[in-house]
Design an enzyme around this catalytic site. Structure first.
Site, PDB file in Angstrom:
ATOM      1  N   HIS A 109     108.868  43.335  40.365  1.00  0.00           N
ATOM      2  CA  HIS A 109     108.637  41.894  40.308  1.00  0.00           C
ATOM      3  C   HIS A 109     109.972  41.180  40.568  1.00  0.00           C
ATOM      4  CE1 HIS A 109     104.455  41.625  38.857  1.00  0.00           C
ATOM      5  NE2 HIS A 109     104.719  42.784  38.283  1.00  0.00           N
TER       6      HIS A 109
ATOM      7  N   CYS B 295     104.159  44.134  43.482  1.00  0.00           N
ATOM      8  CA  CYS B 295     103.437  44.949  42.511  1.00  0.00           C
ATOM      9  C   CYS B 295     102.057  45.352  43.058  1.00  0.00           C
ATOM     10  CB  CYS B 295     103.334  44.223  41.183  1.00  0.00           C
ATOM     11  SG  CYS B 295     102.886  45.322  39.803  1.00  0.00           S
TER      12      CYS B 295
ATOM     13  N   GLU C 192     110.529  38.372  41.664  1.00  0.00           N
ATOM     14  CA  GLU C 192     110.488  36.951  41.298  1.00  0.00           C
ATOM     15  C   GLU C 192     111.132  36.693  39.949  1.00  0.00           C
ATOM     16  OE1 GLU C 192     106.324  38.554  40.056  1.00  0.00           O
ATOM     17  OE2 GLU C 192     107.894  38.976  41.541  1.00  0.00           O
TER      18      GLU C 192
END
Length: 531
Positions: free
Chosen positions: A507, A380, A509
């Site tokens: 993102h 990001c 993750e």
């Protein structure tokens, strides 16, 4: 439709003792027995969602596929279960009140006096039950945020009590998460706070069926006897939960205590299968890892343990799969001696964030990674920082910046698109949730994902300005992925002739799972370990 089963998880004594991990671990156990689960987190604060909350106050904001900005516990739920959750799995007091007041203003209550009971509690129950009906799980697990005794938790406890009354003892369970206290300086263990917490819960009409007792060393037989006697919880239902080095061990501790067996018996459920082997193998692989690498996490919220929790857990999952131990070095992006902190580092990761503070340190770390051939992963704001660094130091645009930080920058390589600039509110106005990305053929990204079209979750406003795409590419920056919804939106960048230099606007993750590490983190760990 199958018979609805509900498990409510409450907390006592203090907050932050592991209710979310408890729900995630129990969900994992039920999944290993072949049951489908729906975890839900009810947050007692008045914010409508977690989107505008400072990481220092509440940790990470987790984003679901459908764009809900939620509590970080949903990240634990997804990582443990592999289930992609939706906005149904998190709501707040603020969102409940806002909805009720909208109905009242519209006249739906026909002039009635609006009260906590029944109107607020009915809305809370409606959300839990309607989510259960939509997703149709075998078990719905509901975490009530905060602690028993918090004034803002009363309405949630009352709603849970009413669901127990309506669905019956055989379909509803209560789990209370507490901690045993240790008196300073003798370090003697005390059960009194647990007794008082349960007494307070019982005064709300709820008798817990199980106690999860957080402890720093195993409970003695005397401890368990006393807790059982004064709380009216069966001794075998007093489950100890000691501190563990890896949170994914928690389900195995619960399994050894036969918590899953007791819970299924209590709910009248029969195991469909027993599939826990791979989970335990992955933990052993992680704990026995001999190869060690040092990864620098360069961010501005380094001193808050929950601010980058999904990033850290994505690294754990990728390293567990490969049998590598990651020594995570948290580097404050405002640190004066930042570059010294990056000596003897195997990989550099720059995560997301908002605001100007610390941005120059992130840019400095990225330049160090680029020029010294150190594997780099940007997420990001990490991508935006990488573009700024490249524009300044490779393309010759010395004052390049993002208009988020410098409105009148000479080279606004990161900017909002024209149609975004009309937005006034901060909450819920970003590019949120899952969107599809097309990867450029022959890129590192394509080799990592092993396909040309991928879906990732987003949470940002600012983009790589289309005005600068050509000059960035001319100087060697590979724009390796674009959003299918708008070809102006760059979602991935990378560099050729570098061991690993990859960044994304997304993102990733949020989509990493303990048993299914994300391809970007897998590739980053491999490059950092030189395997």
């Amino acid at each position: 439709m199958k018979q609805k089963k509900f498990i409510f998880v409450t907390g006592g004594t203090v907050s932050g003792i592991g209710k979310g991990i408890t729900v995630a671990a129990i969900s994992r156990l039920f999944k290993s027995h072949g049951f489908s689960v729906l975890p839900i987190k009810m947050d007692p604060y008045l914010n409508k969602d977690a989107g505008t909350m400072n990481p220092y106050q509440h940790g990470e904001v987790f984003v679901t596929d459908d764009g809900a900005e939620t509590d970080l516990d949903l990240g634990h739920y997804e990582r443990f279960t592999g289930v992609n959750l939706t906005k149904d799995s998190n709501f707040t007091t603020g969102s409940v009140y806002a909805h009720i007041l909208d109905l009242e203003r519209r006249g739906d209550f026909l002039g009635k006096t609006i009260q906590i009971i029944p109107h607020v509690t009915d809305e809370i129950k409606r959300r839990i039950i309607s989510a259960t009906e939509r997703h149709n799980p075998d078990i719905t697990l509901v975490e009530i945020g905060g602690t028993v005794g918090d004034i803002e938790e009363e309405q949630f406890l009352e709603s849970a009590r009413q669901i127990f009354r309506e669905y019956g003892n055989e379909n509803v369970q209560f789990i209370h998460v507490v901690k045993i206290d240790y008196v300073f300086p003798s370090d003697e263990s005390k059960t009194k706070p647990i007794q008082q917490s349960v007494a307070l819960l019982r005064s709300r009409g709820i008798q817990p069926d199980f106690l999860i007792v957080r402890c720093k060393r195993p409970l003695t037989k005397d401890n368990q006897d006393k807790i059982s006697l004064f709380t009216n919880v069966r001794e075998e239902h007093v489950i100890q939960a000691p501190n563990v080095s890896v949170i994914y061990e928690v389900p195995t501790y619960f399994k050894r205590s036969h918590l899953d067996t007791y819970m299924m018996r209590r709910l009248g459920l029969i195991s469909q299968k027993r599939d826990f082997g791979e989970w335990e193998r992955r933990i052993r692989k992680l704990k026995n890892a001999r190869k060690k690498i040092r990864i620098a996490l360069v961010g501005k919220y380094i001193d808050h343990t929950d601010a980058y929790i999904s990033v850290e857990e994505a690294l754990v999952s990728a390293s567990a799969e490969q049998g590598i131990h990651v020594d995570l070095v948290r580097v404050d992006s405002e640190h004066k001696n930042l570059l010294k902190s990056l000596k003897n580092i195997d990989g550099i990761l720059v995560p997301g964030g908002f605001g100007k503070r610390g941005i120059e340190g992130k840019i400095k770390a990225i330049r160090y990674a680029r020029e010294n051939n150190i594997p780099f992963l940007g997420l990001c704001l990490g991508l935006q920082s990488a573009v700024i660094e490249f524009a300044r130091n490779v393309c010759g645009m010395k004052n390049a910046h993002s208009t988020e930080f410098e409105k009148n920058t000479e080279y606004p390589v990161i900017d909002m698109l024209k149609d975004q600039k009309r937005l006034k509110n901060l909450g819920g106005t970003m590019r949120l949730g899952a969107s599809t990305i097309i990867l450029k053929e022959g890129t590192i990204l394509e080799s990592l994902y092993k396909r040309k079209e991928v879906e990732e979750r987003h949470r940002h406003r600012y983009e790589v300005s289309p005005k600068y795409h050509d000059i960035l590419q001319k100087h060697g920056l590979v724009l390796s992925g674009f959003a299918t919804s708008d070809k102006r939106l760059v979602d991935f960048i990378e560099l050729k002739n570098h061991p690993f230099f990859v960044a994304t606007q997304a993102h990733p993750e949020f989509k990493s799972r303990f048993l299914e590490p994300h391809p970007l983190f897998r590739g980053f760990i491999r490059a950092s370990a030189k395997t």
